[in-house]
Structures are given as structure tokens and as C-alpha cells.
Design a protein around this motif. Sequence first.
Motif, PDB file in Angstrom:
ATOM      1  N   ILE A 103     -85.032 -48.284  56.745  1.00 12.75           N
ATOM      2  CA  ILE A 103     -84.669 -49.120  57.882  1.00 12.75           C
ATOM      3  C   ILE A 103     -85.917 -49.315  58.734  1.00 12.75           C
ATOM      4  CG2 ILE A 103     -83.227 -49.372  59.920  1.00 12.75           C
ATOM      5  CD1 ILE A 103     -81.621 -49.454  57.367  1.00 12.75           C
ATOM      6  N   VAL A 104     -86.282 -50.566  58.956  1.00  5.12           N
ATOM      7  CA  VAL A 104     -87.484 -50.896  59.730  1.00  5.12           C
ATOM      8  C   VAL A 104     -87.067 -51.695  60.957  1.00  5.12           C
ATOM      9  CG1 VAL A 104     -89.709 -52.072  59.708  1.00  5.12           C
ATOM     10  CG2 VAL A 104     -88.882 -50.946  57.630  1.00  5.12           C
ATOM     11  N   THR A 105     -87.610 -51.338  62.114  1.00  7.53           N
ATOM     12  CA  THR A 105     -87.362 -52.101  63.337  1.00  7.53           C
ATOM     13  C   THR A 105     -88.665 -52.233  64.098  1.00  7.53           C
ATOM     14  OG1 THR A 105     -85.886 -52.304  65.258  1.00  7.53           O
ATOM     15  CG2 THR A 105     -86.763 -50.116  64.799  1.00  7.53           C
ATOM     16  N   PRO A 106     -88.885 -53.354  64.776  1.00  4.53           N
ATOM     17  CA  PRO A 106     -90.122 -53.521  65.525  1.00  4.53           C
ATOM     18  C   PRO A 106     -90.328 -52.411  66.557  1.00  4.53           C
ATOM     19  CG  PRO A 106     -89.036 -55.628  65.293  1.00  4.53           C
ATOM     20  CD  PRO A 106     -88.072 -54.593  64.775  1.00  4.53           C
ATOM     21  N   ARG A 157     -79.719 -50.217  70.220  1.00  9.43           N
ATOM     22  CA  ARG A 157     -80.811 -49.965  69.260  1.00  9.43           C
ATOM     23  C   ARG A 157     -81.080 -48.478  69.162  1.00  9.43           C
ATOM     24  NH1 ARG A 157     -86.207 -48.654  69.708  1.00  9.43           N
ATOM     25  NH2 ARG A 157     -87.661 -49.590  68.208  1.00  9.43           N
ATOM     26  N   LYS A 158     -81.240 -47.835  70.292  1.00  9.07           N
ATOM     27  CA  LYS A 158     -81.507 -46.391  70.325  1.00  9.07           C
ATOM     28  C   LYS A 158     -80.387 -45.621  69.640  1.00  9.07           C
ATOM     29  CE  LYS A 158     -82.426 -42.673  73.658  1.00  9.07           C
ATOM     30  NZ  LYS A 158     -82.630 -42.350  75.099  1.00  9.07           N
ATOM     31  N   SER A 159     -79.151 -46.036  69.908  1.00 11.64           N
ATOM     32  CA  SER A 159     -78.000 -45.357  69.303  1.00 11.64           C
ATOM     33  C   SER A 159     -77.973 -45.558  67.789  1.00 11.64           C
ATOM     34  CB  SER A 159     -76.701 -45.870  69.932  1.00 11.64           C
ATOM     35  OG  SER A 159     -76.715 -45.696  71.336  1.00 11.64           O
ATOM     36  N   CYS A 160     -78.288 -46.775  67.342  1.00 12.00           N
ATOM     37  CA  CYS A 160     -78.350 -47.043  65.898  1.00 12.00           C
ATOM     38  C   CYS A 160     -79.385 -46.148  65.225  1.00 12.00           C
ATOM     39  CB  CYS A 160     -78.694 -48.519  65.649  1.00 12.00           C
ATOM     40  SG  CYS A 160     -77.351 -49.685  65.919  1.00 12.00           S
ATOM     41  N   MET A 181     -81.210 -41.108  56.766  1.00 12.69           N
ATOM     42  CA  MET A 181     -81.895 -42.309  56.293  1.00 12.69           C
ATOM     43  C   MET A 181     -83.327 -42.356  56.812  1.00 12.69           C
ATOM     44  SD  MET A 181     -79.012 -45.316  56.360  1.00 12.69           S
ATOM     45  CE  MET A 181     -80.032 -46.244  55.200  1.00 12.69           C
ATOM     46  N   LYS A 182     -84.193 -42.992  56.053  1.00  9.92           N
ATOM     47  CA  LYS A 182     -85.576 -43.178  56.471  1.00  9.92           C
ATOM     48  C   LYS A 182     -85.627 -44.316  57.476  1.00  9.92           C
ATOM     49  CE  LYS A 182     -90.258 -44.054  54.739  1.00  9.92           C
ATOM     50  NZ  LYS A 182     -91.082 -44.389  53.542  1.00  9.92           N
ATOM     51  N   VAL A 183     -86.129 -44.032  58.660  1.00  8.01           N
ATOM     52  CA  VAL A 183     -86.185 -45.026  59.742  1.00  8.01           C
ATOM     53  C   VAL A 183     -87.624 -45.118  60.236  1.00  8.01           C
ATOM     54  CG1 VAL A 183     -85.382 -45.634  62.052  1.00  8.01           C
ATOM     55  CG2 VAL A 183     -83.815 -44.531  60.439  1.00  8.01           C
ATOM     56  N   THR A 184     -88.139 -46.339  60.313  1.00  4.54           N
ATOM     57  CA  THR A 184     -89.512 -46.548  60.752  1.00  4.54           C
ATOM     58  C   THR A 184     -89.551 -47.578  61.873  1.00  4.54           C
ATOM     59  OG1 THR A 184     -90.315 -46.115  58.506  1.00  4.54           O
ATOM     60  CG2 THR A 184     -91.842 -47.192  60.032  1.00  4.54           C
ATOM     61  N   GLU A 185     -90.235 -47.243  62.959  1.00  2.68           N
ATOM     62  CA  GLU A 185     -90.486 -48.181  64.048  1.00  2.68           C
ATOM     63  C   GLU A 185     -91.949 -48.599  63.960  1.00  2.68           C
ATOM     64  OE1 GLU A 185     -88.613 -46.949  67.937  1.00  2.68           O
ATOM     65  OE2 GLU A 185     -88.214 -45.120  66.801  1.00  2.68           O
ATOM     66  N   ARG A 186     -92.177 -49.849  63.636  1.00  3.73           N
ATOM     67  CA  ARG A 186     -93.556 -50.324  63.457  1.00  3.73           C
ATOM     68  C   ARG A 186     -93.608 -51.828  63.648  1.00  3.73           C
ATOM     69  NH1 ARG A 186     -94.096 -52.991  58.527  1.00  3.73           N
ATOM     70  NH2 ARG A 186     -92.616 -52.417  56.854  1.00  3.73           N
ATOM     71  N   ARG A 187     -94.791 -52.365  63.669  1.00  5.29           N
ATOM     72  CA  ARG A 187     -94.951 -53.809  63.702  1.00  5.29           C
ATOM     73  C   ARG A 187     -94.706 -54.355  62.301  1.00  5.29           C
ATOM     74  NH1 ARG A 187     -99.931 -56.012  67.099  1.00  5.29           N
ATOM     75  NH2 ARG A 187     -98.342 -57.529  67.719  1.00  5.29           N
ATOM     76  N   ILE A 188     -93.944 -55.421  62.222  1.00  5.35           N
ATOM     77  CA  ILE A 188     -93.663 -56.061  60.937  1.00  5.35           C
ATOM     78  C   ILE A 188     -93.962 -57.541  61.077  1.00  5.35           C
ATOM     79  CG2 ILE A 188     -91.196 -56.165  61.548  1.00  5.35           C
ATOM     80  CD1 ILE A 188     -90.601 -56.189  58.529  1.00  5.35           C
TER      81      ILE A 188
END
Length: 355
Positions: A245-248, A260-263, A272-279
Motif C-alpha cells: 500500500i503506497v500513499t503520498p 488516512r491516519k486510521s487507514c 500489510m506493507k505500507v509505504t508513505e513516499r512520493r509517487i
Amino acid sequence: MEKIRIELTQNPKKKPEGDNLPFGVYTSDHMFLMNYDEGQGWHDPRIVPYAPFQMDPACMVLHYAQEIFEGMKAYYGVDGKIRLFRPEENFKRMNTSCERLCIPEVDVDFCVQAVKELVKVDRDWIPTAPNTSLYIRPFIFATDIHIGVHASHSYQFCIVLSPVGPYYATGINPVRIMIEQDDVRAVRGGTGYTKCGGNYAASLRAGERAAQKGFSQVLWLDGVEQKYIEEVGAMNVLFKIGDEIVTPALVGSILPGITRKSCLELLRSWGMKVTERRISVDELVGCAADGRLIEAFGSGTAAVVSPIGELNYAGKNYVIGEGQIGEVTQKLYDQLTGIQWGRCEDTFGWTVIVE
């Protein structure tokens, strides 16, 4: 802080009938008010009958847009209890907006209590039909009577309530999104991370153009290079790329959404693998073209989770997940709404009971 004074209406409104509750149309009988004056601080907290404001034409908010707002909901649970969802997070974020807009900060605990008192007064306005709730809109605006560019010395704090149905009349069905290539909504160093009206005013033109082409929302790119994905209209955005899961990342131009924070917290609790990065938009449409983009969805208070079934970029359409709601999106929606309406155990301690 002073005790909240309560003045009940002598002329209650007629409540809407049935479960036909278009978003943001109806308002309840009462509102919460509190004033700020320099040297006195926040004072005179009160619940009074809902009524128009009387404003001087030179009121500063009308000229310089010094105002902020929040959005949250109250829910009638399956057990008959009224719940709020993470209200303290809303007022913490409101204070972040206050700091950026030079508005005096509010007491988080007192504001949560004010919401609870107002909801109790107008509890009969909380709808009980499935997927309905009571939308709560706190806001603050500058009230100095002066035409001149500076921070106001006086402010009005207000909370109003609105019984609502689903944000999208079609329910939780995949929506079509257009990636905006011309207008920008916000830049780092600006007000993008706050909840102020100017951010939304800047989004209207692109939103109107998208609607004319049959799209539900605009997906914004960054305001400097117009290269990186930021957020969707009034929502944050998340993508399932492969098994990740990728989110900006929150880089200052994106609203730090409470949903968003709750998700993200739920997804991580599920392992689950969750990444916060620039896409970049090129990476995103590349993943959509070769099938690696499995799911896409927006998150926000109004819609909770909104699946994205199709993206449009540079005149080309990219269908995601065969245009159907994805497994992760559905699971998040079910879990969040289950906690909010009391159907699922709240193991995170997110809900506040209004008693």
C-alpha cells in the motif's frame, strides 16, 4: 474555561423525513458559539438557536479569507449509543491550521466537550437509517472590522450540525478520477496542510472541468513540478501496487487526514506493507498500464473510503481492478464503518461515547 451556557430554541425546525439526506443540505436547531478578543482570550461559550450571522461589510474574513474549519461525524450505533470518531484528532489538526493562519489556538479537550454538549442538545437530529450520520462542522473566522492586511484581533468560533446520508449518492461504488495537469491546489510552504477555505476555492475550476467530462473528482499533482501525486479533491489517496500500500508522504502540501491516519494504522495492524513516499504520475500510470496497480481509493471523513475504478491522464483512461471495488478497500470500509457505528470492537480506542 467558562461553563457552556445553553439557550434552547422556541421554534424548532421541521426535520427531514425518511433517509433521503443529501450531503450538507439540512442543519439542526442549535449551534455552538465562542468568541475571541485580544487580551481576553476565548470566552462566552454557548449553545444557542441556529441563526444567521450579522456581519459588517468590512469584516476581515470577507476580504482576506482568514478562516479555518474541520469536519467530523456523530453516529447512532447499533447498541443505541452515540459515537464520535477520534474528535481530539480534529481539534489537534484545527490548531495546526490556527498556527498557519495566525488564529489563536483552541483547547482541544474543551472543544471535544463542546461537540458532545451540542450533539446531546440536538440528538434527535442524528439519523438512524443505514449509512447515515450527523455531520459536525466546527469553524473559526476573523471578525475585525477593518480593510487592511493583517491578522485579526477578534474571532468567531462556531459548530453547526447537519444530518447526512452517504457523501456519494451512488454509495460505495468506484468513481472516475481525472488527473489535473493545469491548475494546482497547493505548494509546500503554503496552506495545503491546513483545512482552510482557500485551498478548496483553488480547486473549484479544475473540479468543474472534470465534472463536465464525467469525472467525480480531480487527482492533484504537486504545485512545483506537477510531477508527483498529492491528493484527490477532498480526500487523501492510497494505492495498492503489488502487495504494497503506497500513499503520498505528508510533505507540507497535503492535508494530514484523520481517516488516512486510521487507514494506515489498520493496514499496519493487519500486517500489510505500507509505504508513505512520493509517487510520480508516470510511475502510477505505468503501474496502471501493466496491471501492477491493483486498487486505488480515497479516504476522508465525508466518504470514509471511496474506491477509484478509473483514472484519466493526458486524455487516456486507465481502468483499475476491472472497475470494481478491491478487497483491501472493502475491508477498510467495513472495519472503519463497523467501528464508527459500533458493529465492530474498537480495539484502538478511537470512539468517544456521547452520554
